[in-house]
Design an enzyme around this catalytic site. Structure first.
Site, PDB file in Angstrom:
ATOM      1  N   CYS A   9     -47.441   3.918  21.259  1.00  0.00           N
ATOM      2  CA  CYS A   9     -47.292   4.952  20.084  1.00  0.00           C
ATOM      3  C   CYS A   9     -46.495   4.020  19.240  1.00  0.00           C
ATOM      4  O   CYS A   9     -46.029   2.870  19.257  1.00  0.00           O
ATOM      5  CB  CYS A   9     -46.018   5.686  20.792  1.00  0.00           C
ATOM      6  SG  CYS A   9     -46.960   7.020  21.724  1.00  0.00           S
ATOM      7  N   GLY A  36     -51.413   3.713  17.678  1.00  0.00           N
ATOM      8  CA  GLY A  36     -51.851   5.091  18.320  1.00  0.00           C
ATOM      9  C   GLY A  36     -52.600   5.821  17.523  1.00  0.00           C
ATOM     10  O   GLY A  36     -52.229   6.128  16.223  1.00  0.00           O
ATOM     11  N   ASN A 110     -41.881   5.899  22.197  1.00  0.00           N
ATOM     12  CA  ASN A 110     -42.763   4.716  22.242  1.00  0.00           C
ATOM     13  C   ASN A 110     -42.312   4.074  23.655  1.00  0.00           C
ATOM     14  O   ASN A 110     -41.229   3.495  23.548  1.00  0.00           O
ATOM     15  CB  ASN A 110     -42.681   3.606  21.060  1.00  0.00           C
ATOM     16  CG  ASN A 110     -43.499   2.483  21.309  1.00  0.00           C
ATOM     17  OD1 ASN A 110     -43.608   1.551  20.676  1.00  0.00           O
ATOM     18  ND2 ASN A 110     -44.743   2.592  22.243  1.00  0.00           N
ATOM     19  N   GLY A 111     -43.040   3.951  24.678  1.00  0.00           N
ATOM     20  CA  GLY A 111     -42.810   3.642  25.925  1.00  0.00           C
ATOM     21  C   GLY A 111     -43.143   4.269  26.998  1.00  0.00           C
ATOM     22  O   GLY A 111     -43.735   5.515  26.610  1.00  0.00           O
ATOM     23  N   CYS A 244     -42.029  -6.956  25.220  1.00  0.00           N
ATOM     24  CA  CYS A 244     -43.332  -6.960  25.894  1.00  0.00           C
ATOM     25  C   CYS A 244     -44.075  -8.148  24.988  1.00  0.00           C
ATOM     26  O   CYS A 244     -44.183  -8.172  23.671  1.00  0.00           O
ATOM     27  CB  CYS A 244     -44.090  -5.719  25.548  1.00  0.00           C
ATOM     28  SG  CYS A 244     -45.868  -5.869  25.855  1.00  0.00           S
ATOM     29  N   TYR A 250     -50.918  -9.366  20.687  1.00  0.00           N
ATOM     30  CA  TYR A 250     -51.819  -8.633  20.158  1.00  0.00           C
ATOM     31  C   TYR A 250     -51.664  -7.185  19.588  1.00  0.00           C
ATOM     32  O   TYR A 250     -52.051  -6.952  18.530  1.00  0.00           O
ATOM     33  CB  TYR A 250     -53.115  -8.134  21.278  1.00  0.00           C
ATOM     34  CG  TYR A 250     -53.733  -6.879  20.954  1.00  0.00           C
ATOM     35  CD1 TYR A 250     -54.596  -6.551  20.330  1.00  0.00           C
ATOM     36  CD2 TYR A 250     -53.656  -6.012  22.394  1.00  0.00           C
ATOM     37  CE1 TYR A 250     -55.034  -5.312  19.870  1.00  0.00           C
ATOM     38  CE2 TYR A 250     -54.388  -4.801  21.971  1.00  0.00           C
ATOM     39  CZ  TYR A 250     -55.121  -4.386  20.887  1.00  0.00           C
ATOM     40  OH  TYR A 250     -55.660  -3.348  20.737  1.00  0.00           O
ATOM     41  N   ASP A 353     -60.275 -14.778  21.544  1.00  0.00           N
ATOM     42  CA  ASP A 353     -60.262 -13.475  21.909  1.00  0.00           C
ATOM     43  C   ASP A 353     -58.620 -13.475  22.365  1.00  0.00           C
ATOM     44  O   ASP A 353     -57.938 -14.530  22.857  1.00  0.00           O
ATOM     45  CB  ASP A 353     -60.995 -12.686  22.703  1.00  0.00           C
ATOM     46  CG  ASP A 353     -60.968 -11.033  22.418  1.00  0.00           C
ATOM     47  OD1 ASP A 353     -59.958 -10.764  21.466  1.00  0.00           O
ATOM     48  OD2 ASP A 353     -61.570 -10.522  23.239  1.00  0.00           O
ATOM     49  N   ASP A 354     -57.919 -12.254  22.020  1.00  0.00           N
ATOM     50  CA  ASP A 354     -56.492 -12.288  22.578  1.00  0.00           C
ATOM     51  C   ASP A 354     -56.359 -12.273  24.329  1.00  0.00           C
ATOM     52  O   ASP A 354     -55.275 -12.507  24.791  1.00  0.00           O
ATOM     53  CB  ASP A 354     -55.814 -11.211  21.930  1.00  0.00           C
ATOM     54  CG  ASP A 354     -56.737  -9.872  22.101  1.00  0.00           C
ATOM     55  OD1 ASP A 354     -56.476  -9.203  23.088  1.00  0.00           O
ATOM     56  OD2 ASP A 354     -57.088  -9.430  20.980  1.00  0.00           O
ATOM     57  N   CYS A 390     -49.648  -2.304  33.511  1.00  0.00           N
ATOM     58  CA  CYS A 390     -48.035  -2.012  32.768  1.00  0.00           C
ATOM     59  C   CYS A 390     -47.899  -0.615  33.320  1.00  0.00           C
ATOM     60  O   CYS A 390     -48.572   0.408  33.260  1.00  0.00           O
ATOM     61  CB  CYS A 390     -48.535  -1.922  31.337  1.00  0.00           C
ATOM     62  SG  CYS A 390     -46.861  -1.636  30.437  1.00  0.00           S
ATOM     63  N   CYS A 441     -40.917  -9.503  28.803  1.00  0.00           N
ATOM     64  CA  CYS A 441     -41.572  -9.073  29.807  1.00  0.00           C
ATOM     65  C   CYS A 441     -42.974  -9.641  29.775  1.00  0.00           C
ATOM     66  O   CYS A 441     -43.628  -9.541  28.849  1.00  0.00           O
ATOM     67  CB  CYS A 441     -41.768  -7.638  29.702  1.00  0.00           C
ATOM     68  SG  CYS A 441     -42.743  -6.760  31.210  1.00  0.00           S
ATOM     69  N   CYS A 444     -47.537  -8.686  33.064  1.00  0.00           N
ATOM     70  CA  CYS A 444     -49.147  -8.540  33.183  1.00  0.00           C
ATOM     71  C   CYS A 444     -49.558  -9.875  33.729  1.00  0.00           C
ATOM     72  O   CYS A 444     -50.743  -9.761  34.398  1.00  0.00           O
ATOM     73  CB  CYS A 444     -49.638  -8.482  31.808  1.00  0.00           C
ATOM     74  SG  CYS A 444     -49.459  -6.725  31.147  1.00  0.00           S
TER      75      CYS A 444
HETATM   76 FE1  SF4 Z   1     -46.137  -5.594  28.278  1.00  0.00          FE
HETATM   77 FE2  SF4 Z   1     -47.258  -6.122  30.362  1.00  0.00          FE
HETATM   78 FE3  SF4 Z   1     -44.745  -5.916  30.462  1.00  0.00          FE
HETATM   79 FE4  SF4 Z   1     -46.461  -3.858  30.100  1.00  0.00          FE
HETATM   80  S1  SF4 Z   1     -46.125  -4.944  31.714  1.00  0.00           S
HETATM   81  S2  SF4 Z   1     -44.472  -4.448  28.910  1.00  0.00           S
HETATM   82  S3  SF4 Z   1     -47.982  -4.803  28.885  1.00  0.00           S
HETATM   83  S4  SF4 Z   1     -46.087  -7.478  29.316  1.00  0.00           S
END
Ligand code: SF4
Length: 474
Positions: A9, A36, A110-111, A244, A250, A353-354, A390, A441, A444
Site C-alpha cells: 500500500c 498498490g 501500509n503494512g 524492509c 525493488y 533482475d531484482d 513475508c 529486515c 526474506c
Molecule cells: Fe521485507 Fe521480506 Fe522483511 Fe517482509 S519479510 S518486511 S518483504 S524483508
C-alpha cells in the site's frame, strides 16, 4: 522478480489551508501508484465534516475532475491499496472511516499487523461488528472506541497494542496524524508545503506536488498536523530499526530517498557489485524493465559491457479486471514484455533482475529471449535468494512456492534455463545501502523476523514445512 511480488500500500496526507488538497492528494497517489493498484481513496476535511471517496481501480480510474472539485477542505489523506490482508472488494478499500464519540476517524495503512486476530476477537467479545476483513478496520474501531478526550489521546492508548508492521495515516475533522511502528518496517516521511505539511510513504509522493522533503518519521514516532503546525511525539519505544530491505531493492521508486540515500544510487551500486561477483563475458547487459534498470546500468558500467534495452515493457498493463481469454492468457509474459529481436539475435546477454520468486516468470522470459535468438543468457539477480515469506505486508508467496526455499542456485539455474545464474551476496547488498545490516529486515533471506510472528498466525494461515513458516495471503 518484480512481476511476482506485489507491494502492499501507499499512504499520503496533507494539511495545507488555502490549497486544493484533494487535487494535491490525487497527484501524490498517482506518484505512489506502484505501491498498490487494486483500489484508491481520498478523504478531505474542512474542519467540520469529512468527505470520503474510494473505489476499486487505479487512481486515474477512480477519480474524475468533478469528483475532486467536490472534495473541498484544507486537509486530506489518500491511499492506494494492494490487498495483503482481507479480500479485494470495495469495503476493504481505504481510507477506512468509522464514527466515534467525537466525530469521524479515518485510517489508511501500509503494512500488516501480526496480532489482528487477537485484537479482533477482543473487539468481537465486546459486541463490535465488522464490515471488512482488513486489519485497518480493527485499528480504526479501536481508535473510535477509545474514551480518551481526543484523537491524540486515543492514538497513545491504542497504538502500543498493535504488533507488526504499520505506517499509518489517521485523520479526523481537525487533525492529521502519521505513525510508524517501532521497527520502522514500512517507510513514511514528512515534507513542508506552502506553509503547511504533508506525509507520504515515499519522498516521490512529496516531490510530485512540489513539497520539500523534511525527514522520515522515526520508528515509534508520530507526527501530528493541525492548525498549530507540525508536532513530533514519541508514541512507542523504538526497537531495532528494521526497514524492509525490498524497499531498497525493488518496491520503492528509484527517485525516492530512504535512509538519506536515493534508491537509484543504491540499486546502481548493487549492479556494480553484481558485476564484480558474477563476472562473465557478454555482448550486452539488459534489464528486466523497469525495476532492473538501475542495477543493469551499474553492472554495465562496472563490467564495461554495453547497456541495451532488449525487452520493452507494456507500461499500461497495470492491473486489469477483465479476465483474459485462453488465447490471450497463453501469450503469458508477452502481455507484459516484448523483445527487440534485432538487439537480441546472436548476442550473449547478461540479464539483470531484482529477484526471483517462484521462477516461472524468469523461465518464461529466458525462453522468450532464446526464441528471439539469444546465443547465451546469463541471469544476474541484484538480491540474495528469496527463501522465506513475508508477514509484514508484502504479498510474495508461501514458503514452498519460493523457488530458493528448496532448491540450490544450480538447480534454479537449470529450472529457469539460464546459461549461468548469480545472486548478489548479502554483504554487497548491505554495502550498497550505506547502512549497517542491523538497520533492515532481511527475513526474506535469513528467516530472522524482527517482530515475532505468533504461532497461531503461522499455524492458521501458514503451511508448515520442514519447521519453517509459510503464509498464503488472501
Ligand atoms: Fe521485507 Fe521480506 Fe522483511 Fe517482509 S519479510 S518486511 S518483504 S524483508
Amino acid at each position: 522478480m518484480s512481476f511476482e511480488i506485489n507491494e502492499s500500500c501507499g499512504v499520503f496526507g496533507i494539511y495545507a489551508p488555502g490549497e486544493d488538497v484533494a487535487k494535491l492528494t490525487y497527484y501524490a497517489l498517482y506518484a505512489l501508484q506502484h505501491r498498490g493498484q487494486e483500489s484508491a481513496g481520498i478523504a478531505v476535511s474542512d474542519g467540520r465534516e469529512v468527505l470520503l471517496l474510494k473505489d476499486m481501480g487505479m487512481v486515474s480510474q477512480v477519480f474524475s475532475e468533478r469528483d475532486l472539485l467536490n472534495l473541498k477542505g484544507h486537509m486530506a489523506m489518500g491511499h492506494v491499496r494492494y490487498s495483503t490482508t482481507g479480500s479485494s472488494f470495495w469495503e476493504n478499500a481505504q481510507p477506512v472511516q468509522v464514527p466515534s464519540r467525537v466525530g469521524s476517524v479515518l485510517v489508511a495503512h501500509n503494512g500488516n499487523l501480526v496480532n489482528t486476530d487477537a485484537l479482533r476477537n477482543k473487539l468481537k467479545a465486546e459486541g463490535v461488528r465488522f464490515r471488512t476483513t482488513s486489519d485497518t478496520e480493527v485499528i480504526a474501531l479501536m481508535l473510535a472506541r477509545s474514551q480518551a478526550p481526543d484523537i491524540v489521546g486515543a492514538v497513545h492508548e491504542v497504538i502500543p497494542q498493535l504488533i507488526g508492521a504499520y505506517s499509518l495515516a489517521i485523520m479526523t475533522e481537525e487533525k492529521l496524524i502519521g505513525i510508524r511502528d517501532p521497527y520502522g518496517i514500512r517507510p513514511l516521511c514528512v515534507g513542508s508545503y506552502m506553509g503547511g505539511h504533508a506525509l507520504a510513504s515515499e519522498s516521490c509522493g512529496l516531490d510530485i506536488i512540489g513539497a520539500e522533503y523534511l525527514r522520515e518519521i522515526q520508528p515509534g514516532e508520530m507526527a501530528v498536523f493541525d492548525k498549530d503546525g507540525l508536532d513530533f511525539q514519541r508514541i512507542v519505544e523504538p526497537r531495532k530499526p528494521s526497514l524492509c530491505i525490498f524497499e531498497f531493492i525493488y518496491f520503492a521508486r528509484p527517485d525516492s530517498i530512504m535512509y538519506d540515500t536515493y534508491l537509484y544510487h543504491a540499486r546502481k551500486h548493487m549492479g556494480m557489485s553484481l558485476a564484480d561477483e558474477g563476472a562473465v563475458e557478454a555482448d550486452v547487459v539488459m534489464p528486466i524493465p523497469d525495476t532492473g534498470v538501475p542495477a543493469a546500468i551499474g553492472y554495465s558500467e562496472a563490467a564495461g559491457i554495453p547497456f541495451g534495452e532488449g525487452l520493452i515493457k507494456n507500461r499500461y498493463v497495470g492491473r486489469t479486471f477483465i479476465q483474459p481469454t485462453q488465447a490471450i492468457r497463453q501469450l503469458g509474459i508477452r502481455l507484459k514484455l516484448n523483445p527487440i529481436i534485432r538487439d537480441i539475435q546472436g548476442k550473449r546477454l547478461v540479464v539483470v533482475d531484482d529477484s526471483i520468486v517462484r521462477g516461472n516468470t524468469t523461465k518464461e522470459i529466458i525462453k522468450m529471449l532464446r526464441e528471439a535468438g539469444a546465443k547465451e543468457v546469463h541471469m544476474r539477480i541484484s538480491s540474495p535468494p528469496d527463501k522465506y515469506p513475508c508477514f509484514y505486508g508484502i504479498d510474495t508467496a508461501i514458503r514452498k512456492e519460493l523457488i530458493a526455499s528448496s532448491r540450490k542456485v544450480e538447480e534454479i539455474r537449470k529450472f529457469i534455463g539460464a546459461d549461468t545464474l548469480h545472486y548478489l551476496s548479502i554483504d554487497n547488498l548491505v554495502s550498497a545501502t550505506r547502512r549497517p545490516r542491523e538497520d533492515f529486515c532481511m527475513a526474506c533471506f535469513d528467516g530472522d523476523y524482527p517482530v515475532p510472528v505468533p504461532d497461531d498466525l503461522k499455524m492458521a494461515k501458514g503451511r508448515l514445512e520442514d519447521g519453517k513458516v509459510g503464509i498464503k495471503r488472501s
